[in-house]
Design a protein around this motif. Sequence first.
Motif, PDB file in Angstrom:
ATOM      1  N   ILE A 199      -0.981  11.025  16.853  1.00 24.42           N
ATOM      2  CA  ILE A 199      -2.416  10.805  16.654  1.00 24.42           C
ATOM      3  C   ILE A 199      -3.172  11.186  17.916  1.00 24.42           C
ATOM      4  N   ALA A 200      -2.653  10.782  19.072  1.00 23.96           N
ATOM      5  CA  ALA A 200      -3.334  11.062  20.340  1.00 23.96           C
ATOM      6  C   ALA A 200      -3.440  12.558  20.611  1.00 23.96           C
ATOM      7  N   SER A 201      -2.445  13.314  20.188  1.00 24.57           N
ATOM      8  CA  SER A 201      -2.463  14.768  20.420  1.00 24.57           C
ATOM      9  C   SER A 201      -3.291  15.521  19.395  1.00 24.57           C
ATOM     10  N   GLY A 202      -3.717  14.838  18.330  1.00 25.25           N
ATOM     11  CA  GLY A 202      -4.459  15.497  17.260  1.00 25.25           C
ATOM     12  C   GLY A 202      -3.570  16.117  16.204  1.00 25.25           C
ATOM     13  N   GLU A 203      -2.271  15.893  16.330  1.00 26.57           N
ATOM     14  CA  GLU A 203      -1.320  16.489  15.381  1.00 26.57           C
ATOM     15  C   GLU A 203      -1.326  15.772  14.036  1.00 26.57           C
ATOM     16  N   LEU A 204      -1.637  14.475  14.026  1.00 28.17           N
ATOM     17  CA  LEU A 204      -1.497  13.663  12.823  1.00 28.17           C
ATOM     18  C   LEU A 204      -2.826  12.962  12.511  1.00 28.17           C
ATOM     19  N   GLU A 205      -3.208  12.978  11.224  1.00 28.79           N
ATOM     20  CA  GLU A 205      -4.428  12.312  10.787  1.00 28.79           C
ATOM     21  C   GLU A 205      -4.101  11.334   9.659  1.00 28.79           C
ATOM     22  N   THR A 206      -4.950  10.335   9.523  1.00 35.06           N
ATOM     23  CA  THR A 206      -4.716   9.289   8.536  1.00 35.06           C
ATOM     24  C   THR A 206      -5.990   8.999   7.737  1.00 35.06           C
ATOM     25  N   CYS A 207      -5.827   8.227   6.677  1.00 37.72           N
ATOM     26  CA  CYS A 207      -6.961   7.650   5.959  1.00 37.72           C
ATOM     27  C   CYS A 207      -6.498   6.312   5.383  1.00 37.72           C
ATOM     28  N   PHE A 208      -7.386   5.630   4.686  1.00 40.13           N
ATOM     29  CA  PHE A 208      -7.132   4.258   4.249  1.00 40.13           C
ATOM     30  C   PHE A 208      -7.377   4.150   2.758  1.00 40.13           C
ATOM     31  N   ALA A 209      -6.494   3.441   2.059  1.00 34.10           N
ATOM     32  CA  ALA A 209      -6.616   3.300   0.611  1.00 34.10           C
ATOM     33  C   ALA A 209      -6.476   1.847   0.223  1.00 34.10           C
ATOM     34  N   ILE A 210      -7.611   1.240  -0.147  1.00 33.27           N
ATOM     35  CA  ILE A 210      -7.595  -0.124  -0.660  1.00 33.27           C
ATOM     36  C   ILE A 210      -8.328  -0.213  -1.994  1.00 33.27           C
ATOM     37  N   THR A 211      -9.485   0.445  -2.122  1.00 32.71           N
ATOM     38  CA  THR A 211     -10.350   0.273  -3.292  1.00 32.71           C
ATOM     39  C   THR A 211      -9.719   0.842  -4.554  1.00 32.71           C
ATOM     40  N   GLU A 212      -9.889   0.114  -5.662  1.00 29.40           N
ATOM     41  CA  GLU A 212      -9.385   0.553  -6.968  1.00 29.40           C
ATOM     42  C   GLU A 212     -10.507   0.480  -7.995  1.00 29.40           C
ATOM     43  N   PRO A 213     -10.343   1.142  -9.125  1.00 27.51           N
ATOM     44  CA  PRO A 213     -11.404   1.104 -10.142  1.00 27.51           C
ATOM     45  C   PRO A 213     -11.804  -0.308 -10.562  1.00 27.51           C
ATOM     46  N   ASP A 214     -10.850  -1.234 -10.586  1.00 32.38           N
ATOM     47  CA  ASP A 214     -11.154  -2.609 -10.993  1.00 32.38           C
ATOM     48  C   ASP A 214     -11.017  -3.601  -9.843  1.00 32.38           C
ATOM     49  N   ALA A 215     -10.966  -3.090  -8.633  1.00 35.50           N
ATOM     50  CA  ALA A 215     -10.847  -3.966  -7.459  1.00 35.50           C
ATOM     51  C   ALA A 215     -11.559  -3.293  -6.295  1.00 35.50           C
ATOM     52  N   GLY A 216     -12.869  -3.506  -6.250  1.00 31.08           N
ATOM     53  CA  GLY A 216     -13.653  -2.953  -5.153  1.00 31.08           C
ATOM     54  C   GLY A 216     -13.709  -3.958  -4.021  1.00 31.08           C
ATOM     55  N   SER A 217     -14.811  -4.691  -3.946  1.00 29.17           N
ATOM     56  CA  SER A 217     -14.936  -5.704  -2.896  1.00 29.17           C
ATOM     57  C   SER A 217     -13.967  -6.858  -3.097  1.00 29.17           C
ATOM     58  N   ASN A 218     -13.499  -7.082  -4.317  1.00 32.44           N
ATOM     59  CA  ASN A 218     -12.558  -8.168  -4.602  1.00 32.44           C
ATOM     60  C   ASN A 218     -11.128  -7.655  -4.458  1.00 32.44           C
ATOM     61  N   ALA A 219     -10.666  -7.596  -3.219  1.00 33.12           N
ATOM     62  CA  ALA A 219      -9.346  -7.029  -2.946  1.00 33.12           C
ATOM     63  C   ALA A 219      -8.217  -7.836  -3.567  1.00 33.12           C
ATOM     64  N   ILE A 220      -8.468  -9.102  -3.866  1.00 36.31           N
ATOM     65  CA  ILE A 220      -7.428  -9.950  -4.457  1.00 36.31           C
ATOM     66  C   ILE A 220      -6.909  -9.341  -5.760  1.00 36.31           C
ATOM     67  N   GLU A 221      -7.763  -8.599  -6.461  1.00 34.61           N
ATOM     68  CA  GLU A 221      -7.390  -8.073  -7.778  1.00 34.61           C
ATOM     69  C   GLU A 221      -6.706  -6.709  -7.725  1.00 34.61           C
ATOM     70  N   ILE A 222      -6.331  -6.261  -6.541  1.00 28.46           N
ATOM     71  CA  ILE A 222      -5.613  -4.990  -6.440  1.00 28.46           C
ATOM     72  C   ILE A 222      -4.403  -4.988  -7.378  1.00 28.46           C
ATOM     73  N   ALA A 223      -4.273  -3.882  -8.108  1.00 29.19           N
ATOM     74  CA  ALA A 223      -3.186  -3.787  -9.087  1.00 29.19           C
ATOM     75  C   ALA A 223      -2.115  -2.774  -8.691  1.00 29.19           C
ATOM     76  N   THR A 224      -2.393  -1.926  -7.715  1.00 22.56           N
ATOM     77  CA  THR A 224      -1.368  -0.982  -7.256  1.00 22.56           C
ATOM     78  C   THR A 224      -0.135  -1.774  -6.824  1.00 22.56           C
ATOM     79  N   ARG A 225       1.005  -1.399  -7.368  1.00 22.93           N
ATOM     80  CA  ARG A 225       2.227  -2.202  -7.228  1.00 22.93           C
ATOM     81  C   ARG A 225       3.247  -1.447  -6.395  1.00 22.93           C
ATOM     82  N   ALA A 226       3.910  -2.165  -5.490  1.00 20.67           N
ATOM     83  CA  ALA A 226       5.020  -1.609  -4.722  1.00 20.67           C
ATOM     84  C   ALA A 226       6.230  -2.511  -4.935  1.00 20.67           C
ATOM     85  N   ARG A 227       7.291  -1.952  -5.467  1.00 18.38           N
ATOM     86  CA  ARG A 227       8.514  -2.744  -5.701  1.00 18.38           C
ATOM     87  C   ARG A 227       9.626  -2.202  -4.801  1.00 18.38           C
ATOM     88  N   LEU A 228      10.429  -3.097  -4.298  1.00 20.49           N
ATOM     89  CA  LEU A 228      11.509  -2.715  -3.401  1.00 20.49           C
ATOM     90  C   LEU A 228      12.685  -2.183  -4.204  1.00 20.49           C
TER      91      LEU A 228
END
Length: 393
Positions: free
Chosen positions: A116-145
């Motif tokens: 990141i410091a060298s400018g080689e790598l860039e990032t972004c952030f993903a939290i908002t969903e169609p049915d979970a905007g400001s109410n993050a508690i309702e996030i439905a994206t699922r990650a299973r081990l």
Amino acid sequence: MDFDLPESAAAVREGVQAIAREYDQAYWDRCDAEKRWPEEVWRDLVAGGWHSLAIPEEYGGAGQGLLELAVALESLAEGGAGGAASFMYLLTPAFGGLTIARHGTGAQRREFLPRIASGELETCFAITEPDAGSNAIEIATRARLDGDHYVVSGQKIWISGVERADFLVLVARTIPAAEAKPRTNGFTVLLVDVKEAVADGTLSYRPIPKLGTNTVASSMVFLDEVRVPAERVLGAPDEGFAVLWDILNPERILAAASGVGFGELVLRHACDYARDRAPFGRPIGTNQAVAFPLARIKAQLELARLMTHKAAWLWDAGRPCGSEANIAKLTAADAAWQAADRAFQTYGGMAYSLEYPIARMFRDARIAKNIPVAEELVLAHIAQHELGLPRSY
């Protein structure tokens, strides 16, 4: 009580202002019209290390903090970038650099921060969903081990910068909301390799046509069984809410810094026009009906700047800053919008002409009242946590 900027932040202001002076308003107009990232400015920021201020020195950064990032963003916005500046400091410097520096493991810091410091790598952030905007508690994206990987499926919306990003800082549920006790448990923050997932067909995205802030695309993101190595969890599995607030509070503080700088930029344009425009033989700025609203906006911007710097200082000190971050965001976004609205009125009919930047600034300023958090939710937070009123949502 000392209100002077520390030397580190003052040096940041001077350095970023020097870069901003190299790019006139026509440059930012072109970037917006062509819907392209301000690559030249980004290269200058990277070359000077102005994007990696909050990365520890041992990983190639400046070893500073959120206050310096906020001052850099404010300076870039005021110097001409306006609303475009916010994404240049949020996407990689904050969502990536700041978050990994505070919550990454030693291995994660070594893997990501130097790139990141060298400018080689860039990032972004993903939290908002169609049915979970400001109410993050309702996030439905699922990650299973699944063995030594998490498998992620779901949908995100309004994800800015995914088309450029190497990694996505993604918030998913590893415990469904109905089963989590309390419901704030069960979140996990993952570092998702965007290009790898796109290549194997498990991640895709579609830009959303939008009104403004066109220097970066905002997209729908679709995740279909994306495999993420377990060592790319930020913080502890199922306990990502603590990490999340260390993303959301800096996001609000940096959004406030953008609002302050943006407001100053728009106000400068309005005042220049009010000094030069003399349809009745004297500048329109001599009229109190023109001058007083502009003066009031200047007062609002100064107050917003003080709260923004206080909130950033608190975060850097590891102290609670939720209310301050919210108040800073609320006041700065409103001041920037008032500045844009009053500039539009000051320019009169010429504000409608795309030969002037006011039309672009007007539409870019409006969205800040809604993102990264709607002002109504900010007011609800203040009412509950500062005034002791009953929870309203």
